[in-house]
Scaffold this motif. Sequence first.
Motif, PDB file in Angstrom:
ATOM      1  N   ALA A  64       0.795  -1.227   0.000  1.00 43.35           N
ATOM      2  CA  ALA A  64       0.000   0.000   0.000  1.00 43.35           C
ATOM      3  C   ALA A  64       0.830   1.282   0.000  1.00 43.35           C
ATOM      4  CB  ALA A  64      -0.962  -0.008   1.184  1.00 43.35           C
ATOM      5  N   HIS A  65       2.140   1.160  -0.119  1.00 42.39           N
ATOM      6  CA  HIS A  65       2.947   2.388  -0.286  1.00 42.39           C
ATOM      7  C   HIS A  65       4.303   2.045  -0.876  1.00 42.39           C
ATOM      8  CE1 HIS A  65       4.208   6.503   0.209  1.00 42.39           C
ATOM      9  NE2 HIS A  65       5.307   6.104   0.788  1.00 42.39           N
ATOM     10  N   ASN A  66       4.586   2.651  -1.992  1.00 37.75           N
ATOM     11  CA  ASN A  66       5.791   2.317  -2.727  1.00 37.75           C
ATOM     12  C   ASN A  66       6.172   3.455  -3.655  1.00 37.75           C
ATOM     13  OD1 ASN A  66       7.544   0.666  -4.667  1.00 37.75           O
ATOM     14  ND2 ASN A  66       7.052  -0.681  -2.960  1.00 37.75           N
ATOM     15  N   HIS A  67       7.418   3.423  -4.106  1.00 35.82           N
ATOM     16  CA  HIS A  67       7.880   4.408  -5.105  1.00 35.82           C
ATOM     17  C   HIS A  67       8.705   3.623  -6.126  1.00 35.82           C
ATOM     18  CE1 HIS A  67       6.745   7.645  -2.313  1.00 35.82           C
ATOM     19  NE2 HIS A  67       7.374   6.970  -1.373  1.00 35.82           N
ATOM     20  N   SER A  68       8.127   3.328  -7.285  1.00 35.88           N
ATOM     21  CA  SER A  68       8.803   2.380  -8.185  1.00 35.88           C
ATOM     22  C   SER A  68      10.140   2.880  -8.740  1.00 35.88           C
ATOM     23  CB  SER A  68       7.864   1.947  -9.321  1.00 35.88           C
ATOM     24  OG  SER A  68       7.593   3.012 -10.202  1.00 35.88           O
ATOM     25  N   ILE A 242      -1.279  10.193   0.566  1.00 39.33           N
ATOM     26  CA  ILE A 242      -0.374  11.274   0.993  1.00 39.33           C
ATOM     27  C   ILE A 242       0.607  10.738   2.041  1.00 39.33           C
ATOM     28  CG2 ILE A 242      -1.888  12.053   2.900  1.00 39.33           C
ATOM     29  CD1 ILE A 242      -1.242  14.968   2.027  1.00 39.33           C
ATOM     30  N   HIS A 243       1.805  11.320   2.098  1.00 38.77           N
ATOM     31  CA  HIS A 243       2.709  11.063   3.228  1.00 38.77           C
ATOM     32  C   HIS A 243       2.243  11.906   4.413  1.00 38.77           C
ATOM     33  CE1 HIS A 243       5.853  10.165   0.007  1.00 38.77           C
ATOM     34  NE2 HIS A 243       5.947   9.105   0.774  1.00 38.77           N
ATOM     35  N   LEU A 244       2.265  11.307   5.602  1.00 46.13           N
ATOM     36  CA  LEU A 244       1.893  12.071   6.796  1.00 46.13           C
ATOM     37  C   LEU A 244       2.915  11.855   7.910  1.00 46.13           C
ATOM     38  CD1 LEU A 244      -0.178  13.781   8.444  1.00 46.13           C
ATOM     39  CD2 LEU A 244      -1.194  11.613   9.157  1.00 46.13           C
ATOM     40  N   ALA A 279       0.433   7.579   4.375  1.00 46.02           N
ATOM     41  CA  ALA A 279       1.643   6.779   4.528  1.00 46.02           C
ATOM     42  C   ALA A 279       2.415   7.234   5.765  1.00 46.02           C
ATOM     43  CB  ALA A 279       2.511   6.904   3.288  1.00 46.02           C
ATOM     44  N   HIS A 280       2.864   6.264   6.533  1.00 48.78           N
ATOM     45  CA  HIS A 280       3.682   6.442   7.742  1.00 48.78           C
ATOM     46  C   HIS A 280       2.853   6.853   8.959  1.00 48.78           C
ATOM     47  CE1 HIS A 280       7.135   5.705   5.280  1.00 48.78           C
ATOM     48  NE2 HIS A 280       6.766   6.664   4.465  1.00 48.78           N
ATOM     49  N   SER A 281       2.281   8.055   8.978  1.00 47.47           N
ATOM     50  CA  SER A 281       1.438   8.477  10.113  1.00 47.47           C
ATOM     51  C   SER A 281       2.154   8.177  11.427  1.00 47.47           C
ATOM     52  CB  SER A 281       0.089   7.745  10.073  1.00 47.47           C
ATOM     53  OG  SER A 281      -0.420   7.753   8.768  1.00 47.47           O
ATOM     54  N   ALA A 330       5.764  -1.680   1.587  1.00 46.38           N
ATOM     55  CA  ALA A 330       7.202  -1.954   1.599  1.00 46.38           C
ATOM     56  C   ALA A 330       7.970  -0.645   1.575  1.00 46.38           C
ATOM     57  CB  ALA A 330       7.587  -2.809   0.393  1.00 46.38           C
ATOM     58  N   ASP A 331       7.381   0.397   0.973  1.00 49.61           N
ATOM     59  CA  ASP A 331       8.044   1.663   0.661  1.00 49.61           C
ATOM     60  C   ASP A 331       9.100   1.413  -0.419  1.00 49.61           C
ATOM     61  OD1 ASP A 331       8.411   4.384   0.673  1.00 49.61           O
ATOM     62  OD2 ASP A 331       8.906   4.540   2.785  1.00 49.61           O
ATOM     63  N   GLY A 332       9.699   2.471  -0.918  1.00 50.79           N
ATOM     64  CA  GLY A 332      10.624   2.349  -2.041  1.00 50.79           C
ATOM     65  C   GLY A 332      11.841   1.503  -1.709  1.00 50.79           C
TER      66      GLY A 332
HETATM   67 ZN   LIG Z   1       7.013   7.233   0.628  1.00 52.55          ZN
END
Ligand SMILES: [Zn+2]
Length: 486
Positions: A64-68, A242-244, A279-281, A330-332
């Motif tokens: 649910a959160h990644n940066h390819s 969004i990143h939070l 994301a993150h929170s 997983a995140d980037g």
């Molecule tokens: Zn991110």
Amino acid sequence: MKLRIEHALIVTMNDRDQVIEDGAVVVNGNRLEYVGPADGCPRQDGDRVIDGSRFIAIPGLIDAHNHSPANIFRGLMPARPLEIWRAYWRAALRACGDELFYVSALLGAMEMLKTGCTTNVDHFFGNQNSRYTGAGQAIRAMRDLGLRHVVALTVTDRAYESTIPIDAPKDDTSAEVSRMTSAETKDTQGWLDEIEAFIDELHDPDGLTTCCPGPSAVQRCTDDLLQGVAAISEQRGLPLHIHLAETKSQSLMGPRLYGTTLLKHLDDLGVVRPNLSTAHSLWIEPEDVEIIVERGATPVHNPASNLRLGSGLAPIPHFLAAGGRVALGADGACSNDSQNMFDAMRLAALIHNTRDHDFNHWITARQALSMTTRWGARAFGLDCGVLEPGRLADIVLLKRNTAAFTPLNDVVTQLVFCENGSSVDTVLVNGEIVVDGGRLTKVDEAAVLAEVNRLYDPLRPAIQNEMQDAAVMEPSLAEMYFQVFG
Ligand SMILES: [Zn+2]
């Protein structure tokens, strides 16, 4: 032709947490037509049949959160806290273009599919010299592989130096700070127009593609941009990502810019709704947790990235205790570095235990698997993440005759704590078999790896130059970091 999987152990992840010992699944087109006991399964001549007696069937996992674009930068970034690390990562992107964004997305997607992940949320930012900063290339790659994807186009319209708690950048860094700003920002209306065009051109919910806005972070966007993208999502029935408050430095920007927390400001703007995923929170207040849960929004936990960048521990047990549903990312790959959701699940279920001695608050295996299946799907409005009739046919079959599942005592616990993705045998996305016998069916993996090297090698000097330029900012950012922690 229908596909029938017979005599599998099925972990449905439905509302009743049903596990079916001798189960069957019928796939008709891209949907599940039957999920239930094998002896009640409708059978038709001509069905393609998979003998499931060797397999455990689970819903496809959701990252649910990644940066390819980060997949090509594995091992490249220095071990630094986020603000410093990010300056290098964003600098490296300036050397890249469409061809690399395509193969970078292929790289991550190949690992995801082979380890049982069937949906990737790509919070995409590449390079403003590319159309949609290159997001169309990532979409093309994931379509080519058969990976379901949500691509949230990252936008920001505030000058970089106004988004971090630094009073005035030092003279020798100002040129580089300006480059950061000009590489990432654009005027508000320009971004809103680009997002509309991006969605018009590439959103294909009946295929594998969901397009949506992905404002970079609260403090990196003007209120006009935040409300503008929220309106686009609302009107079109799309997610908003969004990143939070990933770091303490970021959380300090709430009081600085708005006189309140980042989340409360977002809520004051009316943006915190069920379609929002944050994301993150991580550096948030107990009241922020309550607001997110009350509004039905979803925090996305990224345990490996938070450890890797020293960001801290997100209050995930608090979200769960408040009745919230959490997704998992997983995140980037230059802040994780694995793209394996079994790693993410195991970490999510482990890292909170030492913070809270009350074992009643520990994250259970079932909660960790829910984050990676049904809760992740719900956060993005996707009809997958559960094996039940009518849902999208995103299914993973894991071999039972592996160390992870032998002997089998509790399948959910063993999925989360014992499995690492190596038992994955067959993966269906949208009813199509995209991994068969552990091998990708739609691309030649070795050829992709060779192509990555062919494209990446000539760019090494340019990437190094960009990172060297960014290094001038490190002393100021390090000073800021130590000040923030007093
Ligand atoms: Zn991110």
